[in-house]
Write a protein that holds these residues in place. Structure first.
Motif, PDB file in Angstrom:
ATOM      1  N   VAL A 147       6.046 -13.383  -7.530  1.00 34.76           N
ATOM      2  CA  VAL A 147       5.149 -12.304  -7.924  1.00 34.76           C
ATOM      3  C   VAL A 147       4.773 -11.518  -6.680  1.00 34.76           C
ATOM      4  O   VAL A 147       4.402 -12.111  -5.652  1.00 34.76           O
ATOM      5  CB  VAL A 147       3.880 -12.863  -8.596  1.00 34.76           C
ATOM      6  CG1 VAL A 147       2.938 -11.736  -8.991  1.00 34.76           C
ATOM      7  CG2 VAL A 147       4.243 -13.724  -9.811  1.00 34.76           C
ATOM      8  N   ALA A 148       4.862 -10.183  -6.748  1.00 36.64           N
ATOM      9  CA  ALA A 148       4.539  -9.335  -5.599  1.00 36.64           C
ATOM     10  C   ALA A 148       3.073  -8.938  -5.615  1.00 36.64           C
ATOM     11  O   ALA A 148       2.537  -8.532  -6.641  1.00 36.64           O
ATOM     12  CB  ALA A 148       5.418  -8.082  -5.610  1.00 36.64           C
ATOM     13  N   LYS A 149       2.430  -9.024  -4.445  1.00 38.40           N
ATOM     14  CA  LYS A 149       1.012  -8.675  -4.336  1.00 38.40           C
ATOM     15  C   LYS A 149       0.792  -7.238  -3.846  1.00 38.40           C
ATOM     16  O   LYS A 149      -0.334  -6.740  -3.892  1.00 38.40           O
ATOM     17  CB  LYS A 149       0.299  -9.665  -3.412  1.00 38.40           C
ATOM     18  CG  LYS A 149       0.290 -11.087  -3.962  1.00 38.40           C
ATOM     19  CD  LYS A 149      -0.274 -12.087  -2.985  1.00 38.40           C
ATOM     20  CE  LYS A 149      -1.760 -11.950  -2.777  1.00 38.40           C
ATOM     21  NZ  LYS A 149      -2.294 -13.046  -1.909  1.00 38.40           N
ATOM     22  N   ASN A 150       1.853  -6.595  -3.365  1.00 35.34           N
ATOM     23  CA  ASN A 150       1.748  -5.197  -2.951  1.00 35.34           C
ATOM     24  C   ASN A 150       3.082  -4.505  -3.192  1.00 35.34           C
ATOM     25  O   ASN A 150       4.111  -5.161  -3.414  1.00 35.34           O
ATOM     26  CB  ASN A 150       1.316  -5.077  -1.479  1.00 35.34           C
ATOM     27  CG  ASN A 150       2.249  -5.818  -0.532  1.00 35.34           C
ATOM     28  OD1 ASN A 150       3.420  -5.463  -0.386  1.00 35.34           O
ATOM     29  ND2 ASN A 150       1.741  -6.872   0.112  1.00 35.34           N
ATOM     30  N   ASP A 151       3.072  -3.173  -3.181  1.00 33.59           N
ATOM     31  CA  ASP A 151       4.275  -2.414  -3.541  1.00 33.59           C
ATOM     32  C   ASP A 151       5.405  -2.598  -2.535  1.00 33.59           C
ATOM     33  O   ASP A 151       6.583  -2.625  -2.907  1.00 33.59           O
ATOM     34  CB  ASP A 151       3.931  -0.928  -3.673  1.00 33.59           C
ATOM     35  CG  ASP A 151       3.083  -0.639  -4.902  1.00 33.59           C
ATOM     36  OD1 ASP A 151       2.766  -1.586  -5.640  1.00 33.59           O
ATOM     37  OD2 ASP A 151       2.743   0.539  -5.117  1.00 33.59           O
ATOM     38  N   GLN A 152       5.068  -2.722  -1.247  1.00 38.11           N
ATOM     39  CA  GLN A 152       6.117  -2.900  -0.241  1.00 38.11           C
ATOM     40  C   GLN A 152       6.867  -4.210  -0.471  1.00 38.11           C
ATOM     41  O   GLN A 152       8.108  -4.259  -0.421  1.00 38.11           O
ATOM     42  CB  GLN A 152       5.502  -2.882   1.167  1.00 38.11           C
ATOM     43  CG  GLN A 152       4.933  -1.544   1.597  1.00 38.11           C
ATOM     44  CD  GLN A 152       3.590  -1.213   0.953  1.00 38.11           C
ATOM     45  OE1 GLN A 152       2.902  -2.108   0.442  1.00 38.11           O
ATOM     46  NE2 GLN A 152       3.227   0.068   0.958  1.00 38.11           N
ATOM     47  N   ALA A 153       6.124  -5.253  -0.747  1.00 44.87           N
ATOM     48  CA  ALA A 153       6.763  -6.541  -1.017  1.00 44.87           C
ATOM     49  C   ALA A 153       7.584  -6.481  -2.301  1.00 44.87           C
ATOM     50  O   ALA A 153       8.681  -7.046  -2.388  1.00 44.87           O
ATOM     51  CB  ALA A 153       5.694  -7.641  -1.126  1.00 44.87           C
ATOM     52  N   HIS A 154       7.065  -5.769  -3.296  1.00 45.41           N
ATOM     53  CA  HIS A 154       7.777  -5.657  -4.573  1.00 45.41           C
ATOM     54  C   HIS A 154       9.132  -4.973  -4.367  1.00 45.41           C
ATOM     55  O   HIS A 154      10.161  -5.439  -4.883  1.00 45.41           O
ATOM     56  CB  HIS A 154       6.927  -4.861  -5.564  1.00 45.41           C
ATOM     57  CG  HIS A 154       7.364  -5.015  -6.985  1.00 45.41           C
ATOM     58  ND1 HIS A 154       6.478  -5.260  -8.008  1.00 45.41           N
ATOM     59  CD2 HIS A 154       8.593  -4.980  -7.567  1.00 45.41           C
ATOM     60  CE1 HIS A 154       7.152  -5.359  -9.151  1.00 45.41           C
ATOM     61  NE2 HIS A 154       8.427  -5.182  -8.908  1.00 45.41           N
ATOM     62  N   HIS A 155       9.139  -3.878  -3.624  1.00 43.23           N
ATOM     63  CA  HIS A 155      10.401  -3.173  -3.351  1.00 43.23           C
ATOM     64  C   HIS A 155      11.401  -4.110  -2.673  1.00 43.23           C
ATOM     65  O   HIS A 155      12.584  -4.155  -3.043  1.00 43.23           O
ATOM     66  CB  HIS A 155      10.155  -1.954  -2.470  1.00 43.23           C
ATOM     67  CG  HIS A 155       9.635  -0.762  -3.205  1.00 43.23           C
ATOM     68  ND1 HIS A 155      10.341  -0.129  -4.204  1.00 43.23           N
ATOM     69  CD2 HIS A 155       8.471  -0.066  -3.071  1.00 43.23           C
ATOM     70  CE1 HIS A 155       9.647   0.895  -4.671  1.00 43.23           C
ATOM     71  NE2 HIS A 155       8.509   0.954  -4.006  1.00 43.23           N
TER      72      HIS A 155
END
Length: 308
Positions: A147-155
């Motif tokens: 699970v990503a906690k911020n958009d940069q990590a999600h990308h």
């Protein structure tokens, strides 16, 4: 409203249809999402809206302007979570069987997302109802999810997943015996032609590849280790049913919901191992989880039934 980032690509050679070219590019968006954005006029070629069938040419400049995403209005719920790992960028959780990953019609609350929102901030790029969700597993499948906690990590996590660099290992108990010790199921998957709620192996489906290895044989049942090369909806369940070995407890794709008089709430399929790259440090992170108690109980019954 959450901020969005304009993505610009320059075509260095003729490559074919716009939707196909973007689908093959290393972008943190699914092919279906990109196709919808083209249709909505959010993808421009040389500053002009075009159709998905537009054939790109060398020198074309493609601009992708993702839609602004509303901050989630979902309710945070204090639901216990089995958190395997957490840092500033991501979480790895062990989802129990029976829990829906994100809200949808008929499941507005009690989901993994509701629980996560109570625990930590989540990325916003995946829409109002799927914050933080990089990949999913079915409601009645248990196991590890990142699970990503911020958009940069999600990308970063989504790009690694799309490039098939994330390792996802599942255990499944299936009906029947395997003569081989390992193998690969390479069969395209798409929407079932008659039942729109199901997936099926169809000729014009999307590429789907599942690798399997026999862990234990029980005479009439087999415990498999499965590695996903692609991540289609219901992929493991569809592939195993297709080769005549449905997952035990998967009544949707061909197996009863009982074994040894044990009532099964769903398929005995567990996302056991997850290997990923930490987005900032680039450290390889590896996680493993034990089989759920009911899954283990069924295995013990099988062993005792064989006198093992």
């Amino acid at each position: 409203m959450a901020e969005t980032t304009l993505v610009t690509l320059t075509i260095d050679q003729e490559q074919g249809r716009l939707d196909a070219v973007l689908g093959q590019a290393k972008l943190p968006y699914s092919r279906s999402t990109l196709a919808n954005w083209i249709k909505a006029g959010l993808v421009l070629v040389n500053h002009q809206a075009v159709k998905r069938s537009y054939v790109v040419k060398k020198g074309d400049v493609v601009s992708i302007n993702p839609p602004a995403v509303k901050e989630t209005a979902l309710e945070a719920e204090n639901i216990p979570l089995d958190i395997v790992y957490e840092d500033d960028d991501l979480l790895v959780v062990n989802k129990p069987q029976g829990m829906v990953v994100h809200p949808a019609p008929g499941h507005s609350g009690g989901t993994l997302v509701n629980a996560l929102l109570y625990h930590a901030p989540l990325s916003t790029i995946n829409g109002e109802f799927r914050p933080g969700i990089v990949h999913r597993i079915d409601r009645d499948t248990s196991g590890l999810l990142m699970v990503a906690k911020n958009d940069q990590a999600h990308h970063a996590l989504a790009a690694e997943l799309k490039a098939h660099k994330t390792q996802r290992i599942y255990y499944a108990l299936v009906k029947g015996n395997f003569e081989e010790n390992e193998g690969t199921i390479d069969a395209p998957i798409g929407r079932h032609p008659k039942d729109r709620k199901k997936q099926a192996v169809i000729g014009d489906g999307r590429e789907a590849v599942t690798h399997f290895k026999v862990i234990e044989r029980f005479g009439g049942y087999t415990l498999l280790e499965l590695a996903l090369e692609t991540g289609r909806t219901h992929q493991i369940r569809v592939h195993l049913a297709y080769i005549g070995h449905p997952v035990v407890g998967d009544s949707v794709y061909g197996h009863q919901d009982k074994i040894f008089n044990i009532k099964l709430p769903g398929q005995l399929l567990h996302a056991k191992t997850l290997v990923l790259t930490q987005p900032k440090t680039q450290e390889e992170l590896r996680f493993d989880s034990a089989l759920p108690a009911l899954f283990d109980q069924v295995l013990q019954e099988l062993r005792e039934n064989q006198g093992l």
